[in-house]
Structures are given as structure tokens and as C-alpha cells.
Write a protein that holds these residues in place. Sequence first.
Motif, PDB file in Angstrom:
ATOM      1  N   ASN A   1      61.263 -18.429 -26.978  1.00  0.00           N
ATOM      2  CA  ASN A   1      62.062 -19.288 -26.098  1.00  0.00           C
ATOM      3  C   ASN A   1      62.022 -18.793 -24.656  1.00  0.00           C
ATOM      4  OD1 ASN A   1      62.738 -20.679 -28.395  1.00  0.00           O
ATOM      5  ND2 ASN A   1      64.727 -19.684 -28.634  1.00  0.00           N
ATOM      6  N   VAL A   2      62.146 -17.492 -24.489  1.00  0.00           N
ATOM      7  CA  VAL A   2      62.107 -16.913 -23.136  1.00  0.00           C
ATOM      8  C   VAL A   2      60.708 -17.048 -22.552  1.00  0.00           C
ATOM      9  CG1 VAL A   2      62.379 -14.797 -21.803  1.00  0.00           C
ATOM     10  CG2 VAL A   2      64.015 -15.345 -23.603  1.00  0.00           C
ATOM     11  N   GLU A   3      59.681 -16.817 -23.369  1.00  0.00           N
ATOM     12  CA  GLU A   3      58.301 -16.943 -22.883  1.00  0.00           C
ATOM     13  C   GLU A   3      57.998 -18.380 -22.459  1.00  0.00           C
ATOM     14  OE1 GLU A   3      56.285 -14.508 -22.207  1.00  0.00           O
ATOM     15  OE2 GLU A   3      57.587 -12.976 -23.070  1.00  0.00           O
ATOM     16  N   GLU A   4      58.574 -19.352 -23.157  1.00  0.00           N
ATOM     17  CA  GLU A   4      58.394 -20.753 -22.780  1.00  0.00           C
ATOM     18  C   GLU A   4      59.023 -21.015 -21.410  1.00  0.00           C
ATOM     19  OE1 GLU A   4      59.192 -25.220 -24.587  1.00  0.00           O
ATOM     20  OE2 GLU A   4      60.116 -23.486 -25.544  1.00  0.00           O
ATOM     21  N   GLU A   5      60.207 -20.458 -21.183  1.00  0.00           N
ATOM     22  CA  GLU A   5      60.856 -20.601 -19.880  1.00  0.00           C
ATOM     23  C   GLU A   5      60.044 -19.927 -18.783  1.00  0.00           C
ATOM     24  OE1 GLU A   5      65.037 -19.615 -19.701  1.00  0.00           O
ATOM     25  OE2 GLU A   5      65.281 -20.220 -21.802  1.00  0.00           O
ATOM     26  N   ILE A   6      59.503 -18.752 -19.072  1.00  0.00           N
ATOM     27  CA  ILE A   6      58.687 -18.024 -18.087  1.00  0.00           C
ATOM     28  C   ILE A   6      57.471 -18.859 -17.694  1.00  0.00           C
ATOM     29  CG2 ILE A   6      57.178 -16.019 -17.770  1.00  0.00           C
ATOM     30  CD1 ILE A   6      59.171 -14.446 -19.535  1.00  0.00           C
ATOM     31  N   ALA A   7      56.811 -19.453 -18.667  1.00  0.00           N
ATOM     32  CA  ALA A   7      55.614 -20.256 -18.402  1.00  0.00           C
ATOM     33  C   ALA A   7      55.933 -21.492 -17.569  1.00  0.00           C
ATOM     34  CB  ALA A   7      54.955 -20.670 -19.711  1.00  0.00           C
ATOM     35  N   ALA A   8      57.138 -22.040 -17.736  1.00  0.00           N
ATOM     36  CA  ALA A   8      57.513 -23.257 -17.012  1.00  0.00           C
ATOM     37  C   ALA A   8      57.984 -22.973 -15.583  1.00  0.00           C
ATOM     38  CB  ALA A   8      58.614 -23.993 -17.773  1.00  0.00           C
ATOM     39  N   LEU A   9      58.287 -21.716 -15.278  1.00  0.00           N
ATOM     40  CA  LEU A   9      58.808 -21.374 -13.954  1.00  0.00           C
ATOM     41  C   LEU A   9      57.740 -21.452 -12.872  1.00  0.00           C
ATOM     42  CD1 LEU A   9      61.041 -18.262 -14.678  1.00  0.00           C
ATOM     43  CD2 LEU A   9      61.814 -20.492 -13.889  1.00  0.00           C
ATOM     44  N   ASP A  10      58.204 -21.686 -11.666  1.00  0.00           N
ATOM     45  CA  ASP A  10      57.351 -21.606 -10.487  1.00  0.00           C
ATOM     46  C   ASP A  10      56.914 -20.144 -10.335  1.00  0.00           C
ATOM     47  OD1 ASP A  10      57.690 -21.250  -7.104  1.00  0.00           O
ATOM     48  OD2 ASP A  10      56.353 -22.780  -7.922  1.00  0.00           O
ATOM     49  N   PRO A  11      55.660 -19.885  -9.998  1.00  0.00           N
ATOM     50  CA  PRO A  11      55.191 -18.495  -9.871  1.00  0.00           C
ATOM     51  C   PRO A  11      56.049 -17.634  -8.929  1.00  0.00           C
ATOM     52  CG  PRO A  11      53.332 -19.979  -9.801  1.00  0.00           C
ATOM     53  CD  PRO A  11      54.570 -20.840  -9.798  1.00  0.00           C
ATOM     54  N   ASN A  12      56.646 -18.248  -7.918  1.00  0.00           N
ATOM     55  CA  ASN A  12      57.481 -17.490  -6.991  1.00  0.00           C
ATOM     56  C   ASN A  12      58.786 -17.028  -7.649  1.00  0.00           C
ATOM     57  OD1 ASN A  12      55.570 -17.957  -4.986  1.00  0.00           O
ATOM     58  ND2 ASN A  12      56.586 -19.840  -4.341  1.00  0.00           N
ATOM     59  N   ASP A  13      59.324 -17.822  -8.579  1.00  0.00           N
ATOM     60  CA  ASP A  13      60.574 -17.479  -9.262  1.00  0.00           C
ATOM     61  C   ASP A  13      60.348 -16.598 -10.496  1.00  0.00           C
ATOM     62  OD1 ASP A  13      61.861 -19.107  -7.440  1.00  0.00           O
ATOM     63  OD2 ASP A  13      61.748 -20.875  -8.745  1.00  0.00           O
ATOM     64  N   ARG A  14      59.120 -16.537 -10.976  1.00  0.00           N
ATOM     65  CA  ARG A  14      58.805 -15.833 -12.219  1.00  0.00           C
ATOM     66  C   ARG A  14      59.130 -14.337 -12.135  1.00  0.00           C
ATOM     67  NH1 ARG A  14      53.259 -17.628 -13.823  1.00  0.00           N
ATOM     68  NH2 ARG A  14      54.391 -19.568 -14.129  1.00  0.00           N
ATOM     69  N   ALA A  15      58.785 -13.693 -11.022  1.00  0.00           N
ATOM     70  CA  ALA A  15      59.018 -12.249 -10.886  1.00  0.00           C
ATOM     71  C   ALA A  15      60.500 -11.909 -10.976  1.00  0.00           C
ATOM     72  CB  ALA A  15      58.432 -11.748  -9.575  1.00  0.00           C
ATOM     73  N   ALA A  16      61.344 -12.699 -10.327  1.00  0.00           N
ATOM     74  CA  ALA A  16      62.791 -12.452 -10.379  1.00  0.00           C
ATOM     75  C   ALA A  16      63.323 -12.652 -11.793  1.00  0.00           C
ATOM     76  CB  ALA A  16      63.509 -13.374  -9.408  1.00  0.00           C
ATOM     77  N   PHE A  17      62.847 -13.666 -12.485  1.00  0.00           N
ATOM     78  CA  PHE A  17      63.277 -13.942 -13.857  1.00  0.00           C
ATOM     79  C   PHE A  17      62.895 -12.779 -14.778  1.00  0.00           C
ATOM     80  CE2 PHE A  17      62.803 -15.763 -18.087  1.00  0.00           C
ATOM     81  CZ  PHE A  17      63.960 -16.530 -18.210  1.00  0.00           C
ATOM     82  N   LEU A  18      61.663 -12.315 -14.650  1.00  0.00           N
ATOM     83  CA  LEU A  18      61.204 -11.193 -15.467  1.00  0.00           C
ATOM     84  C   LEU A  18      62.046  -9.949 -15.210  1.00  0.00           C
ATOM     85  CD1 LEU A  18      57.335 -11.632 -15.128  1.00  0.00           C
ATOM     86  CD2 LEU A  18      58.695 -12.055 -17.162  1.00  0.00           C
ATOM     87  N   LYS A  19      62.340  -9.701 -13.949  1.00  0.00           N
ATOM     88  CA  LYS A  19      63.139  -8.529 -13.586  1.00  0.00           C
ATOM     89  C   LYS A  19      64.553  -8.627 -14.157  1.00  0.00           C
ATOM     90  CE  LYS A  19      64.510  -5.682  -9.695  1.00  0.00           C
ATOM     91  NZ  LYS A  19      64.522  -5.536  -8.254  1.00  0.00           N
ATOM     92  N   ASP A  20      65.167  -9.810 -14.103  1.00  0.00           N
ATOM     93  CA  ASP A  20      66.515 -10.007 -14.637  1.00  0.00           C
ATOM     94  C   ASP A  20      66.601  -9.696 -16.129  1.00  0.00           C
ATOM     95  OD1 ASP A  20      67.451 -10.737 -12.175  1.00  0.00           O
ATOM     96  OD2 ASP A  20      67.442 -12.892 -12.576  1.00  0.00           O
TER      97      ASP A  20
END
Length: 191
Positions: A67-86
Motif C-alpha cells: 500500500n505504501v509502495e503504491e502511494e510512493i509510485a503515485a507521488l510526484d518525484p519532488n514530493d517522493r523524497a519527503a514521503f520516504l523520509k517521513d
Amino acid sequence: MSREGNERARGDCPTFRGPRSGLPPIVCFPLAEAGRIGGELRRGARGSPDAKTALGLHPTSLAIHANVEEEIAALDPNDRAAFLKDFGIEEPASRRLIRASYAALGLRSFFTSGPDEVRAWTIRAGDDAVAAAGRIHSDLARGFIRAEVTAFDALRSAASWREAKAKNATRLEGKEYAVADGDILNIRFAV
């Protein structure tokens, strides 16, 4: 059958867990195993030994929170790093799965670059520079002279090819050089 083949036929393959019947495998294939973790993601639960044990996975396998990986894939590349860090995730599961698959199969990647493209090539671990040149084109292997080698990390830390060469990050290697994962090669040849 070779000695190695006999050992594998007896079931001495370290990555094979065997069928439920307890019979040894006839052939041993490399294994890259991944399992899906459900529910909410808790910090540290993503690849923990408890999660892998619950899934029945080998300790070296990957536990993936789909579920989290699906959200990561759908994110804008600019927002992805912050999401991963969180979430305390170093990198997406797709990259880890590719790396684990390459390791299980004994593969490495090297790069070539030109003015209009950069290309990745796949070779077996331990292949020498001539084998890598042959992967690009048989004429390069036949007329191989030397390989200009730059490590990917050295090029990334430099701002350009010119700066990498000024820092002596580029070196010449002969036919017996074992190409490392991530090397950037420029093959010198004459046919």
C-alpha cells in the motif's frame, strides 16, 4: 554431470528452502524472494525479522508494504523524497527488488556515455573488460586495446567529465580488469 551439478542436485543450494516433502531439488536456481506486508506501516516494521518470519520469508528476502509502495509510485518525484523520509524508508521497494534480483543472478551493470545518450549494460559478476566490450559490440571485444574507467560515484561527486578527469577519477585498465558495478566505460579499440 559436473561436481557442482551433483552438489546442487543433492540439495546443497543455500538459497533453496526445499519442497514440503523434504526431497532435494533437481536443479538449484538463484532466489530473490519478496513478500507483502499488510496493514498500517509502523516505523521499523517494514523489513523487520518479525515481519519476514510471519510471512515465512528467508532473512535475506524483502518484505514490501504494498500500500505504501503504491502511494510512493503515485507521488510526484519532488514530493517522493519527503514521503520516504517521513516513513523512514531509504528507497522504494522496486529499487531494492531489482538490486536483490541482480545479486541473486550474479549480474552487474556498467554504463557507456556519448554526447546524446547514456546507456546501462548488464554483465555477469567478475566479467572482464573484454567481455563488457563484447556486450556492447563484438568488434569492440575483437579489437580491444584498453578501457577508460570512471566510477559512478566519482563522476557524481565531480560536476562534469572534465572535472572528473582533472581529479584523476578516470583511469586506463587492461583486458584483465574485472568491471565493477556502476563503472562507466569508454572502450578504446582498433579493428
